[in-house]
Design an enzyme around this catalytic site. Structure first.
Site, mmCIF file in Angstrom:
data_model
loop_
_atom_site.group_PDB
_atom_site.id
_atom_site.type_symbol
_atom_site.label_atom_id
_atom_site.label_comp_id
_atom_site.label_asym_id
_atom_site.label_seq_id
_atom_site.Cartn_x
_atom_site.Cartn_y
_atom_site.Cartn_z
ATOM 1 N N VAL A 17 0.847 -1.081 0.097
ATOM 2 C CA VAL A 17 0.134 0.089 0.204
ATOM 3 C C VAL A 17 1.055 1.501 0.037
ATOM 4 O O VAL A 17 0.562 2.258 -0.663
ATOM 5 C CB VAL A 17 -1.024 0.035 1.137
ATOM 6 C CG1 VAL A 17 -1.961 1.110 1.067
ATOM 7 C CG2 VAL A 17 -1.725 -1.426 1.199
ATOM 8 N N LYS A 106 -6.884 -1.852 9.733
ATOM 9 C CA LYS A 106 -8.300 -2.202 10.317
ATOM 10 C C LYS A 106 -8.228 -2.911 11.661
ATOM 11 O O LYS A 106 -8.933 -2.871 12.629
ATOM 12 C CB LYS A 106 -9.112 -3.192 9.480
ATOM 13 C CG LYS A 106 -8.454 -4.423 8.734
ATOM 14 C CD LYS A 106 -7.778 -3.784 7.480
ATOM 15 C CE LYS A 106 -6.579 -4.730 6.822
ATOM 16 N NZ LYS A 106 -6.761 -5.085 5.650
ATOM 17 N N VAL A 133 -11.559 -0.689 5.347
ATOM 18 C CA VAL A 133 -12.648 -1.804 4.916
ATOM 19 C C VAL A 133 -12.917 -1.878 3.483
ATOM 20 O O VAL A 133 -12.898 -0.692 2.938
ATOM 21 C CB VAL A 133 -13.807 -1.298 5.647
ATOM 22 C CG1 VAL A 133 -15.093 -2.318 5.303
ATOM 23 C CG2 VAL A 133 -13.593 -1.077 7.166
ATOM 24 N N GLY A 135 -11.142 -2.075 0.857
ATOM 25 C CA GLY A 135 -9.837 -1.457 -0.116
ATOM 26 C C GLY A 135 -10.310 -0.466 -0.844
ATOM 27 O O GLY A 135 -10.591 0.726 -0.286
ATOM 28 N N GLY A 188 -0.305 -9.508 -3.510
ATOM 29 C CA GLY A 188 -0.282 -8.258 -2.460
ATOM 30 C C GLY A 188 -1.672 -8.373 -1.723
ATOM 31 O O GLY A 188 -1.904 -7.197 -1.235
ATOM 32 N N LYS A 206 -13.251 -5.864 10.240
ATOM 33 C CA LYS A 206 -13.841 -4.873 9.135
ATOM 34 C C LYS A 206 -15.270 -4.632 9.488
ATOM 35 O O LYS A 206 -15.757 -3.588 9.754
ATOM 36 C CB LYS A 206 -13.797 -5.197 7.715
ATOM 37 C CG LYS A 206 -11.976 -5.165 7.204
ATOM 38 C CD LYS A 206 -11.913 -6.199 5.956
ATOM 39 C CE LYS A 206 -10.496 -5.781 5.521
ATOM 40 N NZ LYS A 206 -10.312 -6.757 4.581
ATOM 41 N N GLY A 303 -5.056 -5.122 -2.406
ATOM 42 C CA GLY A 303 -4.110 -4.807 -3.285
ATOM 43 C C GLY A 303 -3.408 -3.328 -3.549
ATOM 44 O O GLY A 303 -4.391 -2.556 -2.917
#
Ligand SMILES: NC(=O)C1=CN([C@@H]2O[C@H](COP(=O)(O)OP(=O)(O)OC[C@H]3O[C@@H](n4cnc5c(N)ncnc54)[C@H](OP(=O)(O)O)[C@@H]3O)[C@@H](O)[C@H]2O)C=CC1
Ligand SMILES: N[C@@H](CCO)C(=O)O
Length: 429
Positions: A17, A106, A133, A135, A188, A206, A303
């Site tokens: 990220v 999260k 939550v 992505g 990822g 989440k 991802g």
């Protein structure tokens, strides 16, 4: 025309990220941000690792907490992960130093969200976590802001991309659990400790965040019932498929007369159910309430790119100004209303997968055991092609309560003819 604001970012964590965010900041001319961004400082464990992006223009700080309070930054972006340790310490440090915070974490928000949100309220800074939550799906912002005028009674869906990828790849390619999990890590999607994904813990974190946002519930992770996909075998997926179902890891937070119950568990959905059609790392979140009805948001749940775009959305919000309470409602107004549902719960159809030895009388002993517990069989499917120990059998029951089917499964497990522990999964209507 007013002059454009510039924010100086400090980014702790340069993994999937973090690198995605650096790339986005480097291409900010292509975006529609209401201001400018500069990366002042970055931090990770290894300074020498090649991360495929040019970091030469940015200052380096070994210690994330030092970075968090540096005079050189306005916004601390926490992308390291972990519910405690450096993530928690550096976020607290940043807030106490008057920095705005954006995080994708999260685990941190589920386990310490109330404490951190209160700290942010006291210091008048943003604490934003849209990436935490689903992505790239902006569900946090939607539930907190756009649906603040909706009386929500249920939020549910697929909240873990890794598990959904595993469940769909195992069916589509026939690959085994371990190799598909490895692929999810390489792509990822998975957490640095993938146990969090496959155990259902990540989806539970989440779901709890959504329960806080949707119902104003005070977060308490011990009140979330969690089961994951780590016990699911190819055989279960195959047998469910033969009966016209897909297995999905579903998360749900529901408000009823007793309060809010929140749980995560694998369940079966008919092939034509919308959640059965959510494949790969995609997430789908359904919000139900009045007067809006049902709204479903679907998109990439994990991802580099999708998650970084959500982080960028939060940074963009800081550029816009106005600080609001992190969970929508101030922490002082969150109520203790989460509860663990008891075993009898709502009645449901259940899928039971059993391996029976090939001895005569095995099937009779199974149906006797189920009948004794009042579990009645609706459909039965045998897979003689499966190989391995015993004959795999899948049963769909008539509706009954969870504690009834679980007691029956415990009795079946003790039968001489039963080769391993029966698997029991809810079948969603
Ligand atoms: N991956 C995804 O799809 C999504 C991830 N998230 C969340 O985003 C966060 C980051 O995830 P992701 O990028 O996948 O994780 P990664 O494991 O890929 O990256 C973690 C980064 O944090 C760095 N790091 C770890 N400990 C420290 C420390 N003590 N000080 C400084 N840096 C440290 C690591 O350094 P080094 O590289 O040197 O080891 C690495 O760069 C997590 O909270 C995750 O739950 C949220 C949504 C989606
Ligand atoms: N590991 C998480 C990342 C996104 O939160 C998932 O697979 O969904």
């Amino acid at each position: 025309m007013t002059e454009q604001k510039t924010l100086r970012l400090g980014i702790a964590g340069l993994g999937n990220v973090g690198v995605g965010l650096v790339k986005l900041v480097q291409q900010q001319d292509k975006l529609r941000l209401p201001g400018n961004l500069e990366i002042s400082l970055v931090s990770a464990r290894s300074r020498s690792r090649n991360r495929g992006v040019d970091l030469s223009g940015y200052g380096w700080e070994d210690d994330a907490a030092q970075l968090a309070k540096s005079d050189k930054i306005d916004v601390f972006v926490e992308l390291m992960g972990g519910s405690d340790g450096p993530a928690r310490h550096s976020v607290e440090t940043a807030i106490r130093a008057g920095k705005h915070v954006v995080t994708a974490n999260k685990a941190l928000m589920a386990e310490h969200g109330a404490h951190l949100a209160l700290l942010a309220e006291e210091h008048g800074v943003h604490l934003l976590f849209d990436a935490a939550v689903a992505g790239g799906v902006p569900i946090v912002r939607a539930v907190r802001d756009s649906f603040s005028g909706v009386d929500i009674h249920r939020v549910s869906g697929i909240l873990n991309g890794t598990c959904n990828y595993i469940l769909t790849q195992m069916l589509e390619t026939g690959a085994d659990y371990k190799s598909v999990l490895k692929e999810a890590q390489q792509l990822g999607y998975a957490e640095s400790d993938p146990y969090l994904d496959v155990s259902g813990m990540d989806a539970a974190h989440k779901a709890l965040i959504l329960a806080v946002l949707a119902f104003g519930a005070k977060p308490d992770f011990s009140k979330v019932r969690v089961a994951g996909v780590d016990q699911i075998e190819s055989l279960d997926i195959k047998l469910a498929n033969k009966m016209g179902y897909r297995i999905r890891l579903v998360a749900e937070a529901v408000q009823d007369e007793n309060g809010v119950r929140c749980h995560v568990a694998p369940a079966l959905f008919k092939v034509d159910h919308p959640l059965a059609q959510v494949t790969g790392p995609t997430n789908a979140v359904m919000v139900e309430g009045e007067p809006v009805g049902r709204v479903t948001m679907t998109g990439p749940g994990a991802g580099e790119g999708p998650t970084a775009s959500a982080v960028m959305g939060d940074i963009s919000r800081i550029l816009q100004g106005a600080v609001t309470a992190p969970f929508g409602l101030p922490v002082s107004q969150l109520e203790d209303k989460l509860y663990l549902s008891s075993g009898d719960g709502p009645r449901s159809v259940w899928f039971i997968r059993i391996r029976l030895s090939d001895k005569s009388g095995a099937m009779a002993s199974l149906s006797n055991a189920l009948a004794k517990c009042d579990v009645s069989i609706d459909l039965m499917q045998q897979d003689s092609s499966a190989g391995g120990d015993g004959s795999p059998i899948a049963i769909m029951t008539h509706p009954c309560a969870r504690n009834v089917v679980e007691s029956a499964a415990a009795i079946v497990a003790e039968l001489e003819a039963c080769v391993d522990k029966p698997r029991v999964l809810r079948v969603e209507a």
